[in-house]
Write a protein that holds these residues in place. Structure first.
Motif, PDB file in Angstrom:
ATOM      1  N   HIS A 184       0.814  -1.216   0.000  1.00  0.00           N
ATOM      2  CA  HIS A 184       0.000   0.000   0.000  1.00  0.00           C
ATOM      3  C   HIS A 184       0.850   1.271   0.000  1.00  0.00           C
ATOM      4  CE1 HIS A 184       0.778  -1.179   4.182  1.00  0.00           C
ATOM      5  NE2 HIS A 184       0.779   0.103   4.457  1.00  0.00           N
ATOM      6  N   LEU A 185       2.160   1.131   0.211  1.00  0.00           N
ATOM      7  CA  LEU A 185       3.026   2.307   0.260  1.00  0.00           C
ATOM      8  C   LEU A 185       3.425   2.783  -1.125  1.00  0.00           C
ATOM      9  CD1 LEU A 185       5.333   1.339   3.256  1.00  0.00           C
ATOM     10  CD2 LEU A 185       3.238   2.698   3.255  1.00  0.00           C
ATOM     11  N   GLU A 186       3.225   1.959  -2.158  1.00  0.00           N
ATOM     12  CA  GLU A 186       3.433   2.358  -3.549  1.00  0.00           C
ATOM     13  C   GLU A 186       4.826   2.939  -3.780  1.00  0.00           C
ATOM     14  OE1 GLU A 186       0.268   4.917  -4.719  1.00  0.00           O
ATOM     15  OE2 GLU A 186      -1.292   3.497  -4.171  1.00  0.00           O
ATOM     16  N   THR A 187       5.840   2.162  -3.450  1.00  0.00           N
ATOM     17  CA  THR A 187       7.219   2.552  -3.726  1.00  0.00           C
ATOM     18  C   THR A 187       7.680   1.877  -5.009  1.00  0.00           C
ATOM     19  OG1 THR A 187       8.089   0.720  -2.420  1.00  0.00           O
ATOM     20  CG2 THR A 187       7.731   2.800  -1.279  1.00  0.00           C
ATOM     21  N   ALA A 188       8.709   2.458  -5.633  1.00  0.00           N
ATOM     22  CA  ALA A 188       9.246   1.887  -6.865  1.00  0.00           C
ATOM     23  C   ALA A 188      10.738   2.179  -6.943  1.00  0.00           C
ATOM     24  CB  ALA A 188       8.536   2.480  -8.081  1.00  0.00           C
ATOM     25  N   THR A 189      11.447   1.318  -7.641  1.00  0.00           N
ATOM     26  CA  THR A 189      12.879   1.498  -7.855  1.00  0.00           C
ATOM     27  C   THR A 189      13.148   1.558  -9.350  1.00  0.00           C
ATOM     28  OG1 THR A 189      13.426   0.302  -5.831  1.00  0.00           O
ATOM     29  CG2 THR A 189      15.162   0.491  -7.475  1.00  0.00           C
ATOM     30  N   MET A 190      13.916   2.554  -9.753  1.00  0.00           N
ATOM     31  CA  MET A 190      14.248   2.719 -11.169  1.00  0.00           C
ATOM     32  C   MET A 190      15.760   2.715 -11.329  1.00  0.00           C
ATOM     33  SD  MET A 190      13.254   5.882 -13.702  1.00  0.00           S
ATOM     34  CE  MET A 190      11.517   5.478 -13.607  1.00  0.00           C
ATOM     35  N   ASN A 191      16.236   2.010 -12.344  1.00  0.00           N
ATOM     36  CA  ASN A 191      17.660   1.948 -12.625  1.00  0.00           C
ATOM     37  C   ASN A 191      18.017   3.037 -13.621  1.00  0.00           C
ATOM     38  OD1 ASN A 191      20.141   0.838 -14.242  1.00  0.00           O
ATOM     39  ND2 ASN A 191      20.108  -0.261 -12.287  1.00  0.00           N
ATOM     40  N   VAL A 192      18.810   3.993 -13.174  1.00  0.00           N
ATOM     41  CA  VAL A 192      19.218   5.117 -14.010  1.00  0.00           C
ATOM     42  C   VAL A 192      20.727   5.097 -14.162  1.00  0.00           C
ATOM     43  CG1 VAL A 192      19.163   7.609 -14.308  1.00  0.00           C
ATOM     44  CG2 VAL A 192      17.265   6.451 -13.153  1.00  0.00           C
ATOM     45  N   HIS A 193      21.197   4.820 -15.376  1.00  0.00           N
ATOM     46  CA  HIS A 193      22.634   4.780 -15.653  1.00  0.00           C
ATOM     47  C   HIS A 193      23.373   3.849 -14.686  1.00  0.00           C
ATOM     48  CE1 HIS A 193      22.099   7.922 -18.605  1.00  0.00           C
ATOM     49  NE2 HIS A 193      21.638   8.769 -17.687  1.00  0.00           N
ATOM     50  N   GLY A 194      22.778   2.684 -14.431  1.00  0.00           N
ATOM     51  CA  GLY A 194      23.439   1.706 -13.580  1.00  0.00           C
ATOM     52  C   GLY A 194      23.258   1.931 -12.089  1.00  0.00           C
ATOM     53  N   MET A 195      22.506   2.947 -11.725  1.00  0.00           N
ATOM     54  CA  MET A 195      22.287   3.242 -10.301  1.00  0.00           C
ATOM     55  C   MET A 195      20.813   3.066  -9.965  1.00  0.00           C
ATOM     56  SD  MET A 195      22.940   6.811  -8.231  1.00  0.00           S
ATOM     57  CE  MET A 195      24.691   6.793  -8.611  1.00  0.00           C
ATOM     58  N   ASP A 196      20.526   2.310  -8.903  1.00  0.00           N
ATOM     59  CA  ASP A 196      19.149   2.126  -8.460  1.00  0.00           C
ATOM     60  C   ASP A 196      18.684   3.359  -7.694  1.00  0.00           C
ATOM     61  OD1 ASP A 196      18.944  -0.368  -9.560  1.00  0.00           O
ATOM     62  OD2 ASP A 196      19.517  -1.425  -7.726  1.00  0.00           O
ATOM     63  N   VAL A 197      17.579   3.940  -8.138  1.00  0.00           N
ATOM     64  CA  VAL A 197      17.014   5.137  -7.511  1.00  0.00           C
ATOM     65  C   VAL A 197      15.616   4.792  -7.010  1.00  0.00           C
ATOM     66  CG1 VAL A 197      16.375   7.551  -7.801  1.00  0.00           C
ATOM     67  CG2 VAL A 197      18.329   6.627  -9.053  1.00  0.00           C
ATOM     68  N   ASP A 198      15.376   5.025  -5.719  1.00  0.00           N
ATOM     69  CA  ASP A 198      14.057   4.760  -5.132  1.00  0.00           C
ATOM     70  C   ASP A 198      13.149   5.965  -5.312  1.00  0.00           C
ATOM     71  OD1 ASP A 198      14.917   2.295  -4.272  1.00  0.00           O
ATOM     72  OD2 ASP A 198      15.511   3.008  -2.286  1.00  0.00           O
ATOM     73  N   PHE A 199      11.870   5.707  -5.636  1.00  0.00           N
ATOM     74  CA  PHE A 199      10.878   6.763  -5.784  1.00  0.00           C
ATOM     75  C   PHE A 199       9.720   6.499  -4.838  1.00  0.00           C
ATOM     76  CE2 PHE A 199      13.205   6.944  -9.696  1.00  0.00           C
ATOM     77  CZ  PHE A 199      13.231   8.281 -10.046  1.00  0.00           C
ATOM     78  N   VAL A 200       9.296   7.537  -4.140  1.00  0.00           N
ATOM     79  CA  VAL A 200       8.152   7.427  -3.251  1.00  0.00           C
ATOM     80  C   VAL A 200       7.525   8.817  -3.116  1.00  0.00           C
ATOM     81  CG1 VAL A 200       9.558   7.835  -1.188  1.00  0.00           C
ATOM     82  CG2 VAL A 200       7.382   6.630  -0.976  1.00  0.00           C
ATOM     83  N   ASN A 201       6.223   8.838  -3.002  1.00  0.00           N
ATOM     84  CA  ASN A 201       5.548  10.124  -2.875  1.00  0.00           C
ATOM     85  C   ASN A 201       5.709  10.681  -1.466  1.00  0.00           C
ATOM     86  OD1 ASN A 201       3.466   7.735  -2.581  1.00  0.00           O
ATOM     87  ND2 ASN A 201       2.752   9.384  -1.215  1.00  0.00           N
ATOM     88  N   LEU A 202       5.457  11.969  -1.311  1.00  0.00           N
ATOM     89  CA  LEU A 202       5.490  12.595   0.008  1.00  0.00           C
ATOM     90  C   LEU A 202       4.335  12.044   0.840  1.00  0.00           C
ATOM     91  CD1 LEU A 202       6.135  16.298  -1.109  1.00  0.00           C
ATOM     92  CD2 LEU A 202       7.801  14.674  -0.208  1.00  0.00           C
ATOM     93  N   ARG A 203       4.661  11.630   2.068  1.00  0.00           N
ATOM     94  CA  ARG A 203       3.629  11.060   2.932  1.00  0.00           C
ATOM     95  C   ARG A 203       3.467  11.897   4.194  1.00  0.00           C
ATOM     96  NH1 ARG A 203       6.058   5.894   1.608  1.00  0.00           N
ATOM     97  NH2 ARG A 203       6.875   5.640   3.713  1.00  0.00           N
ATOM     98  N   ALA A 204       2.309  11.734   4.796  1.00  0.00           N
ATOM     99  CA  ALA A 204       2.024  12.443   6.047  1.00  0.00           C
ATOM    100  C   ALA A 204       2.437  11.553   7.218  1.00  0.00           C
ATOM    101  CB  ALA A 204       0.537  12.806   6.111  1.00  0.00           C
ATOM    102  N   GLU A 205       2.019  11.937   8.428  1.00  0.00           N
ATOM    103  CA  GLU A 205       2.362  11.142   9.613  1.00  0.00           C
ATOM    104  C   GLU A 205       1.865   9.714   9.447  1.00  0.00           C
ATOM    105  OE1 GLU A 205       1.683  11.177  14.482  1.00  0.00           O
ATOM    106  OE2 GLU A 205       0.828  12.732  13.202  1.00  0.00           O
ATOM    107  N   GLU A 206       2.723   8.766   9.794  1.00  0.00           N
ATOM    108  CA  GLU A 206       2.405   7.363   9.550  1.00  0.00           C
ATOM    109  C   GLU A 206       1.721   6.740  10.756  1.00  0.00           C
ATOM    110  OE1 GLU A 206       6.083   6.325   6.506  1.00  0.00           O
ATOM    111  OE2 GLU A 206       6.430   6.373   8.668  1.00  0.00           O
ATOM    112  N   VAL A 207       0.896   5.740  10.469  1.00  0.00           N
ATOM    113  CA  VAL A 207       0.162   5.009  11.502  1.00  0.00           C
ATOM    114  C   VAL A 207       0.726   3.595  11.547  1.00  0.00           C
ATOM    115  CG1 VAL A 207      -2.087   4.188  12.300  1.00  0.00           C
ATOM    116  CG2 VAL A 207      -1.895   6.390  11.079  1.00  0.00           C
TER     117      VAL A 207
END
Length: 560
Positions: free
Chosen positions: A15-38
């Motif tokens: 449900h956190l909807e994270t993703a990893t993208m490989n850019v020029h041989g480097m893994d880059v994590d992407f995630v949206n801005l989130r509010a206070e977590e429960v």
């Protein structure tokens, strides 16, 4: 440019909807801005009740530390510090600080307390005082034990022991200072058993943890309070706390021990190359066995508890230290075996070091100097004794040597302190004329140069099992191992002995055993005759007793 997108959504956090993208041989994590977590009560994974989209400030405040809450705006190409202190903590104060109350931060995700230690050590930062107070709270300790998987704890600890800029001694010492030892290493009995996150040892134990912690008797029935005597739990907790304090003291001996060991290695290399100008001057070529700093720090840290065991459900003794490495850290099998091997032989190695220190102290107290070289006044330990020890330890013998050296030094220091406390006029046990690390240097030199025992476990035997059977006419079975062990001992005592000399020794050992068996049979025959004829009664030559009865069932054939 080609880019591959890999959505990393494990079931527990999809449900956190994270993703990893490989850019020029480097893994880059992407995630949206989130509010206070429960969070759920016993989990560090945010629940689906967490508001998925928040503002930059809300997202920054939910981060673990202010130095990790900085944003880089790709449009303005500027760093944004929404907490208002992240840049100062990173560049000015060099301090680990949480964006909000650390008690809340650590309770929500207790793994953050270990990350705080790792960051502080690797970056050479200070921990904020509020972080220290929160990290020492029992609530956080309990949360770390029940909310974080042991695999994640082990991975975090591994990051402290190895890698770039790792300082394992400082990291483990900080764990002890923050009273986190029992939580990280899941000391049996520190927490109540639970179906999922409780004390794993309590679910398999068939009895209490018993033994000694740094000389103190210890007995704890693994959290089953109904079987404890009044005050036993509190006493056990005090003993564990003293054990972790001793862990810090042991770690404090390692810098000088490791430095002394390295100096001794360099001295031996110079000595060996001066003897043989054609020798490879690289230490790795001349001294093949090397120290494992990672295992050394791990073994030394849990060393105060190496004498503790508890029975499993089948009554088999389980080592507490092995349980720590296996279940609390989930380290690989090779680490479990190595730590168990080192700590099971540390007492024997310590005793050898004590004997060497005694000789050094006697030499220092005497007026004889022998050219100023005290090494000439020390008698090397028995080659057989050391050889058998090294054959068991194999490539871990140097790590065991320095582990034992730390134990020997601390034991001497504790003994000296007790002496001074009981008798102010009594001198300390540790002789100031003998450097703390000198016994370990002497023993290392003796093993490598004087006795030439390094890699003795790799020496090819004169006779293998098949050759042993043919040479001695042995039946297949355990008896072959007995003679192989005889051969090993003979080769250690006679490193220049020939194959024929070894065979002669083995034949002699066989004759001795046959004579011993013959004597045992004769003794048994005499006992059987006495039993057959009755206690203290004479027997006529034809087998008739005084009452005229024959003991036909008790006839003995002498040739049997």
């Amino acid at each position: 440019h080609g880019m591959d997108v890999d959505f990393a959504n494990p079931s527990q956090s999809k449900h956190l909807e994270t993703a990893t993208m490989n850019v020029h041989g480097m893994d880059v994590d992407f995630v949206n801005l989130r509010a206070e977590e429960v969070y759920e009560l016993n989990s560090r994974i945010p629940t689906s009740d967490t508001r998925m989209f928040g503002s930059p400030l809300e997202d920054a405040l939910r981060r673990d530390f202010t130095i990790n809450s900085l944003f880089y705006n790709v449009r303005t190409r500027r760093i944004e510090d929404w907490t208002g202190r992240g840049l100062d903590d990173l560049l000015v104060h060099r301090r680990i600080v949480t964006p909000v109350d650390p008690h809340v931060t650590f309770h929500d995700d207790p793994l953050r307390v270990l990350r705080a230690v790792r960051f502080a050590v690797r970056l050479d930062f200070e921990l904020d005082q509020e972080i220290i107070q929160a990290a020492m709270s029992k609530r956080v300790h309990h949360s770390l034990h029940v909310k974080v998987s042991r695999e994640r704890v082990g991975k975090e600890l591994e990051g402290m022991l190895t890698g770039k800029h790792a300082r394992p001694g400082r990291a483990l010492d900080m764990i002890a200072e923050l009273h986190l030892g029992g939580s990280v290493f899941a000391f049996p009995g520190s927490f109540p058993a639970g179906k999922e996150h409780g004390d794993a040892s309590a679910t398999v134990a068939g009895g209490p943890v018993t033994g000694r912690i740094s000389g103190m008797e210890y007995n704890c029935s693994l959290g089953h309070t109904e079987t404890e005597t009044p005050g036993a739990i509190e006493l056990a907790a005090k003993h564990r706390a003293r054990g972790w304090a001793e862990s810090s003291g042991l770690l404090g001996t390692l810098p000088r021990l490791m430095e002394g060991h390295e100096d001794e290695r360099e001295e031996l290399v110079r000595l060996m190359t001066s003897r043989d100008e054609e020798a490879d001057p690289r230490p790795a070529a001349l001294l093949r066995t090397s120290l494992n700093p990672r295992l050394l720090h791990l073994c030394v840290f849990i060393l105060p508890f190496h004498d503790l065991t508890f029975p499993d459900r089948k009554g088999r003794a389980v080592s507490v230290t092995a349980q720590m490495v296996k279940e609390a850290l989930k380290f690989p099998v090779r680490d479990i075996q190595a730590v168990s091997k080192i700590l099971s032989h540390v007492d024997e190695m310590t005793e050898i070091l004590r004997e060497i220190r005694s000789q050094l102290s006697a030499a220092a107290a005497s007026e004889e100097e022998d050219g100023g070289n005290s090494r000439n006044l020390v008698t090397p330990p028995c080659r057989l004794r050391l050889g058998m020890l090294l054959r068991s330890l194999k490539e871990h013998w140097i790590t065991c040597l320095l582990t034992a050296a730390a134990w020997e030094i601390r034991t001497q220091e504790r003994g000296g302190l007790q002496k001074q406390q009981t008798d102010a006029a009594q001198a300390p046990v540790v002789d100031n004329a003998v450097l703390a690390e000198q016994p370990s240097r002497e023993l290392y030199h003796a093993i490598v140069d004087t006795l030439k025992l390094d890699e003795c476990w790799c020496i090819k035997p004169h006779l293998d099992g098949k050759a042993m059977i043919r040479e001695l006419g042995l039946p297949k079975g355990p008896i072959v191992g007995v003679y192989l062990d005889d051969q090993t001992r003979w080769m250690l005592l006679h490193p220049d002995g020939t194959r024929e000399q070894c065979k002669s020794h083995l034949h002699e050992r066989k004759r001795e055993r046959e004579e011993e068996r013959e004597m045992e049979r004769n003794d048994q025959n005499e006992v059987h005759v006495g039993v057959a004829n009755g206690e203290g009664r004479a027997t006529s030559p034809d087998g008739q007793g005084e009452n005229g009865s024959k003991h036909l069932s008790k006839k003995i054939r002498a040739e049997d």
